[in-house]
Design an enzyme around this catalytic site. Structure first.
Site, short mmCIF file in Angstrom:
data_model
loop_
_atom_site.label_atom_id
_atom_site.label_comp_id
_atom_site.label_asym_id
_atom_site.label_seq_id
_atom_site.Cartn_x
_atom_site.Cartn_y
_atom_site.Cartn_z
CG ASP A 159 -6.25 -10.77 1.79
OD1 ASP A 159 -5.79 -9.90 2.55
OD2 ASP A 159 -5.76 -11.05 0.68
CD GLU A 160 -1.74 -10.59 4.02
OE1 GLU A 160 -0.66 -10.82 4.59
OE2 GLU A 160 -1.99 -9.52 3.43
CG ASP B 275 -2.02 -13.52 0.70
OD1 ASP B 275 -3.14 -12.99 0.75
OD2 ASP B 275 -1.05 -13.03 0.08
MG LIG Z 1 -4.20 -11.63 -0.59
#
Ligand SMILES: [Mg+2]
Length: 413
Positions: free
Chosen positions: A113-114, A11
């Site tokens: 973003d993961e 993350d």
């Molecule tokens: Mg994040």
């Protein structure tokens, strides 16, 4: 039986701000947005300008995600507002994914973003590997990530949520009671702003309370969602994570900064929304059969209509035509504030069968779409635009990136 695997959840910490900082650095500008009260937000002058992401100093001044930029400015007068650069974020996200693929081919994207990394080698030291991944990202890309390690996606994701930034955490089954259960119930995945108060009413305030609650009472109050979160509280990873790649629909919507009263203007917005839907549909290698449109009027009346096409398609033009038709059926002439377009009933492109109903030039249209996608990917959304957008003040391709998978990334008009 499938051998038990190790899952890592990567993350990016404060992704938009981190990526923006790294982007500036690449251009030779040292400006660490994370260190100052900064937000990423839409256009301040327009109505829909809201906080999409915030730095920790901004958070400390009382700035909240989703707040209007005006409210944010009141909370924090020296706030710096940055206009989002989705193109930069999408690029950053892609290169991160490519890098992660050097560790395992089994990379699942969860959001911009993961990512989840899946490993099957039982003899590896995964904590050591996680440190290597985290530190290499920091060194090579110039931003930090959190890594969560466990045996399934749910637990790995929960683990990466623990202390931030730049941290590695494990959450194995035997650690659930000590690491997960003491947390507030709202920290559990899939418990949102609406569910948490309902749980509090049932006397459930921690994840441990949820795991040990009266199951029948929970189901009576929350139905199938109750079952889902009950399983999650015990670290049982079910459908949502397994199906996350099997997207059910692709949508795009925008709140408009003026009242739309003319059909031609509405059409332009529809076309712009459809462009992005088409691009994403083709990127996912899917075809759709159902198109729907939603309109919110000035007085917040919301109406929605959908139509089934006779065949599966990924053609932007087909989607636009159907959406315009639906609009004409639906619109009662009242001023419009928000519009959205969604396609559903998706299949994989490879399952496509030649269909009698399909328009003759369907194949050419598909090829044209593909060519346009490629040019836009390389030179940006503005490289090819419909002539009608010139000087119209309307974005030719609305929505930067999947808003469904990542609801904070609302489209910009
Ligand atoms: Mg994040």
């Amino acid at each position: 039986m499938k051998p038990e695997s190790t899952v890592m959840h990567i993350d990016v910490n404060s992704a938009f701000l981190s990526w923006h900082t790294a982007y500036y650095k690449q251009m030779g500008i040292e400006n660490d947005f994370l260190e100052k009260p900064t937000v990423i937000g839409g256009n301040e002058k327009k109505r829909h300008g809201i906080v999409l992401a915030k730095s920790i100093p901004a958070k400390k001044s009382g700035v909240k995600t989703g707040q209007s930029l005006m409210e944010a400015k009141i909370a924090c007068p020296n706030l710096e507002i940055i206009y989002p650069r989705y193109d930069v974020y999408v690029k950053a996200s892609k290169s991160l994914r490519e890098f992660l693929k050097t560790y395992t081919p089994d990379v699942d994207v969860f959001s911009i973003d993961e990512c989840f990394l899946n490993f099957t080698d039982k003899n590896k030291n995964y904590e050591k590997l996680a440190y290597e991944i985290k530190n290499t990202i920091k060194k090579n890309f110039g931003y930090t990530v959190n890594v969560g390690i466990s045996t399934n996606k749910l637990l790995a994701k929960q683990a990466s949520e623990f202390e931030k930034p730049d941290k590695i955490h494990t959450l194995y089954k035997e650690e659930i009671k000590t690491k997960l259960w003491p947390l507030d119930v709202s920290e559990l995945f899939m418990i949102g702003r609406r569910t948490a108060p309902k749980l509090k009413k049932l006397g459930i305030s921690t994840i441990g309370d949820l795991a040990n609650c009266d199951y029948n009472l929970l189901i009576a109050s929350l139905k199938s969602h109750g079952k889902l979160i009950y399983d999650y509280a015990w670290g049982i990873d079910n459908s949502i994570f397994r199906e996350e790649h099997d997207i059910k629909g692709i949508g795009n919507g925008s709140t408009i900064s003026f009242d739309v009263e003319e059909r031609q203007v509405a059409y332009k917005i529809i076309m712009s929304l459809c462009e992005n839907v088409g691009i994403r549909l083709r990127k996912e290698n899917k075809l759709c059969k159902v198109v729907s449109i939603g309109i919110k009027s000035k007085d917040f009346k919301y109406s929605i209509k959908q139509k089934k096409i006779n065949y599966y398609t990924s053609s932007t033009e087909e989607i636009i035509e159907t959406a315009k038709y639906l609009f004409d059926v639906l619109w009662d002439q009242s001023p419009i504030r928000h519009m959205n377009v969604r396609v559903s009933d998706l299949i994989d492109r490879k399952n496509k069968q030649i269909n009698f109903f399909e328009k003759e030039n369907a194949l050419e249209k598909e090829k044209l779409d593909e060519a346009i996608d490629k040019i836009r990917e390389k030179y940006g959304s503005y490289s090819i635009i419909k002539a009608s957008y010139l000087d119209s003040g309307i974005e030719p391709v609305m929505g930067g990136y999947p808003s469904e998978e990542y609801p904070d990334m609302k489209s910009i008009l």
